[in-house]
Scaffold this motif. Sequence first.
Motif, mmCIF file in Angstrom:
data_model
loop_
_atom_site.group_PDB
_atom_site.id
_atom_site.type_symbol
_atom_site.label_atom_id
_atom_site.label_comp_id
_atom_site.label_asym_id
_atom_site.label_seq_id
_atom_site.Cartn_x
_atom_site.Cartn_y
_atom_site.Cartn_z
ATOM 1 N N ALA A 115 30.415 -19.074 -36.144
ATOM 2 C CA ALA A 115 31.660 -18.619 -35.519
ATOM 3 C C ALA A 115 31.462 -17.328 -34.745
ATOM 4 C CB ALA A 115 32.730 -18.411 -36.592
ATOM 5 N N GLU A 116 30.427 -16.552 -35.097
ATOM 6 C CA GLU A 116 30.209 -15.268 -34.427
ATOM 7 C C GLU A 116 29.226 -15.375 -33.269
ATOM 8 O OE1 GLU A 116 29.169 -13.481 -38.249
ATOM 9 O OE2 GLU A 116 30.686 -11.971 -37.846
ATOM 10 N N GLU A 117 28.499 -16.496 -33.202
ATOM 11 C CA GLU A 117 27.484 -16.621 -32.172
ATOM 12 C C GLU A 117 28.086 -16.592 -30.773
ATOM 13 O OE1 GLU A 117 25.046 -20.013 -32.870
ATOM 14 O OE2 GLU A 117 24.256 -19.223 -34.760
ATOM 15 N N SER A 118 29.275 -17.200 -30.601
ATOM 16 C CA SER A 118 29.904 -17.210 -29.279
ATOM 17 C C SER A 118 30.247 -15.793 -28.839
ATOM 18 C CB SER A 118 31.151 -18.086 -29.278
ATOM 19 O OG SER A 118 32.084 -17.622 -30.234
ATOM 20 N N PHE A 119 30.686 -14.954 -29.790
ATOM 21 C CA PHE A 119 30.974 -13.555 -29.472
ATOM 22 C C PHE A 119 29.710 -12.853 -28.984
ATOM 23 C CE2 PHE A 119 30.576 -9.160 -30.856
ATOM 24 C CZ PHE A 119 31.620 -8.561 -30.157
ATOM 25 N N VAL A 120 28.605 -13.060 -29.709
ATOM 26 C CA VAL A 120 27.343 -12.413 -29.360
ATOM 27 C C VAL A 120 26.863 -12.865 -27.989
ATOM 28 C CG1 VAL A 120 24.896 -12.208 -29.968
ATOM 29 C CG2 VAL A 120 26.645 -12.021 -31.741
ATOM 30 N N GLN A 121 26.927 -14.161 -27.729
ATOM 31 C CA GLN A 121 26.476 -14.679 -26.435
ATOM 32 C C GLN A 121 27.284 -14.074 -25.292
ATOM 33 O OE1 GLN A 121 23.724 -16.257 -26.152
ATOM 34 N NE2 GLN A 121 23.489 -16.490 -28.360
ATOM 35 N N ALA A 138 24.037 -1.217 -24.596
ATOM 36 C CA ALA A 138 24.406 -1.388 -25.998
ATOM 37 C C ALA A 138 23.719 -0.338 -26.863
ATOM 38 C CB ALA A 138 24.040 -2.790 -26.480
ATOM 39 N N GLN A 139 22.412 -0.129 -26.615
ATOM 40 C CA GLN A 139 21.663 0.872 -27.382
ATOM 41 C C GLN A 139 22.212 2.279 -27.130
ATOM 42 O OE1 GLN A 139 18.861 0.261 -29.548
ATOM 43 N NE2 GLN A 139 19.693 -1.797 -29.364
ATOM 44 N N SER A 159 26.118 -11.180 -22.280
ATOM 45 C CA SER A 159 26.259 -11.393 -20.839
ATOM 46 C C SER A 159 27.038 -10.245 -20.175
ATOM 47 C CB SER A 159 26.964 -12.727 -20.573
ATOM 48 O OG SER A 159 28.337 -12.643 -20.941
ATOM 49 N N ARG A 160 27.752 -9.475 -20.986
ATOM 50 C CA ARG A 160 28.606 -8.427 -20.417
ATOM 51 C C ARG A 160 28.032 -7.021 -20.548
ATOM 52 N NH1 ARG A 160 34.132 -9.402 -23.311
ATOM 53 N NH2 ARG A 160 34.700 -7.511 -22.205
ATOM 54 N N ARG A 201 34.032 -6.185 -34.101
ATOM 55 C CA ARG A 201 34.018 -7.063 -32.921
ATOM 56 C C ARG A 201 35.183 -6.744 -31.991
ATOM 57 N NH1 ARG A 201 32.903 -11.257 -36.538
ATOM 58 N NH2 ARG A 201 34.950 -12.145 -36.228
ATOM 59 N N LEU A 202 36.359 -6.494 -32.561
ATOM 60 C CA LEU A 202 37.519 -6.146 -31.733
ATOM 61 C C LEU A 202 37.250 -4.868 -30.934
ATOM 62 C CD1 LEU A 202 40.408 -6.817 -34.293
ATOM 63 C CD2 LEU A 202 40.024 -8.059 -32.165
ATOM 64 N N ILE A 203 36.648 -3.884 -31.595
ATOM 65 C CA ILE A 203 36.380 -2.598 -30.938
ATOM 66 C C ILE A 203 35.295 -2.744 -29.873
ATOM 67 C CG2 ILE A 203 35.466 -0.265 -31.308
ATOM 68 C CD1 ILE A 203 36.905 -0.397 -34.098
ATOM 69 N N VAL A 204 34.203 -3.422 -30.214
ATOM 70 C CA VAL A 204 33.125 -3.611 -29.243
ATOM 71 C C VAL A 204 33.636 -4.387 -28.031
ATOM 72 C CG1 VAL A 204 30.916 -4.810 -28.838
ATOM 73 C CG2 VAL A 204 31.225 -3.400 -30.889
ATOM 74 N N ASN A 205 34.493 -5.357 -28.263
ATOM 75 C CA ASN A 205 35.068 -6.129 -27.164
ATOM 76 C C ASN A 205 35.819 -5.218 -26.190
ATOM 77 O OD1 ASN A 205 35.433 -8.854 -26.111
ATOM 78 N ND2 ASN A 205 37.601 -8.500 -26.462
ATOM 79 N N GLU A 206 36.509 -4.210 -26.723
ATOM 80 C CA GLU A 206 37.234 -3.273 -25.861
ATOM 81 C C GLU A 206 36.279 -2.275 -25.203
ATOM 82 O OE1 GLU A 206 40.399 -3.612 -25.001
ATOM 83 O OE2 GLU A 206 40.336 -5.408 -26.250
ATOM 84 N N LEU A 207 35.264 -1.822 -25.930
ATOM 85 C CA LEU A 207 34.300 -0.877 -25.349
ATOM 86 C C LEU A 207 33.610 -1.487 -24.136
ATOM 87 C CD1 LEU A 207 32.589 0.580 -28.561
ATOM 88 C CD2 LEU A 207 34.308 1.693 -27.119
#
Length: 203
Positions: A165-171, A182-183, A175-176, A88-94
């Motif tokens: 707890a992870e659903e907010s990250f996914v949502q 993503a694919q 949106s971003r 999640r940390l890495i995807v957030n930066e990507l």
Amino acid sequence: GFASAKCYIAMRYWQPYTETALAQMKADGVNAVVVLPLYPQFSISTSGSSLRLLKTLFSNDERFGKAVPHTVVPAWYRRPGYLRTMARLIVNELMQFTPEQMSRAGGQSGLHVLFSAHGVPKSYIAAGDPYERQMKECVALISEEVRSLLRGLHSETVDEQLATAEESFVQEARSRISKEQAQRLAGALAADATEPQPVEFHL
């Protein structure tokens, strides 16, 4: 039961020192101990050093040496929660990069994730220290978790698979970054399987 468990911090070279933590545990009447080094991977120079000190302190203590059982978690880099958190940390930066920056077109090099780790002497590796092997395995596991997370971001069933707890990250991620982006980042849209991955991982 677990409700009566208490955490103690023991540091090797600064306060609270291991000796201090052990004294507090004795004062609290602790009757069983789980030792959890905060290094995900094991090395004789990190976890090993702390565990050697604990062994010495335990063996020199009348009560802890005999009456108090203890167990050690030597390494935990394969734990699903750890891998998911790192991914999640890495995807957030990507997702901070624009589609143009993500592209390999026009001479662009794509995105690169660099894992930095402490080195250990070759003599340690030759003597059986598992750190280098565990670190390489850890990078491979996190890399696959990143791709899996990207592939599943826009899946219809993703919410069922994720804890609340992870659903907010996914949502927020949805949106971003579009499903196609993503694919593409996950390498799922590569026309040729031999072409470089859109995201490359390095140790």
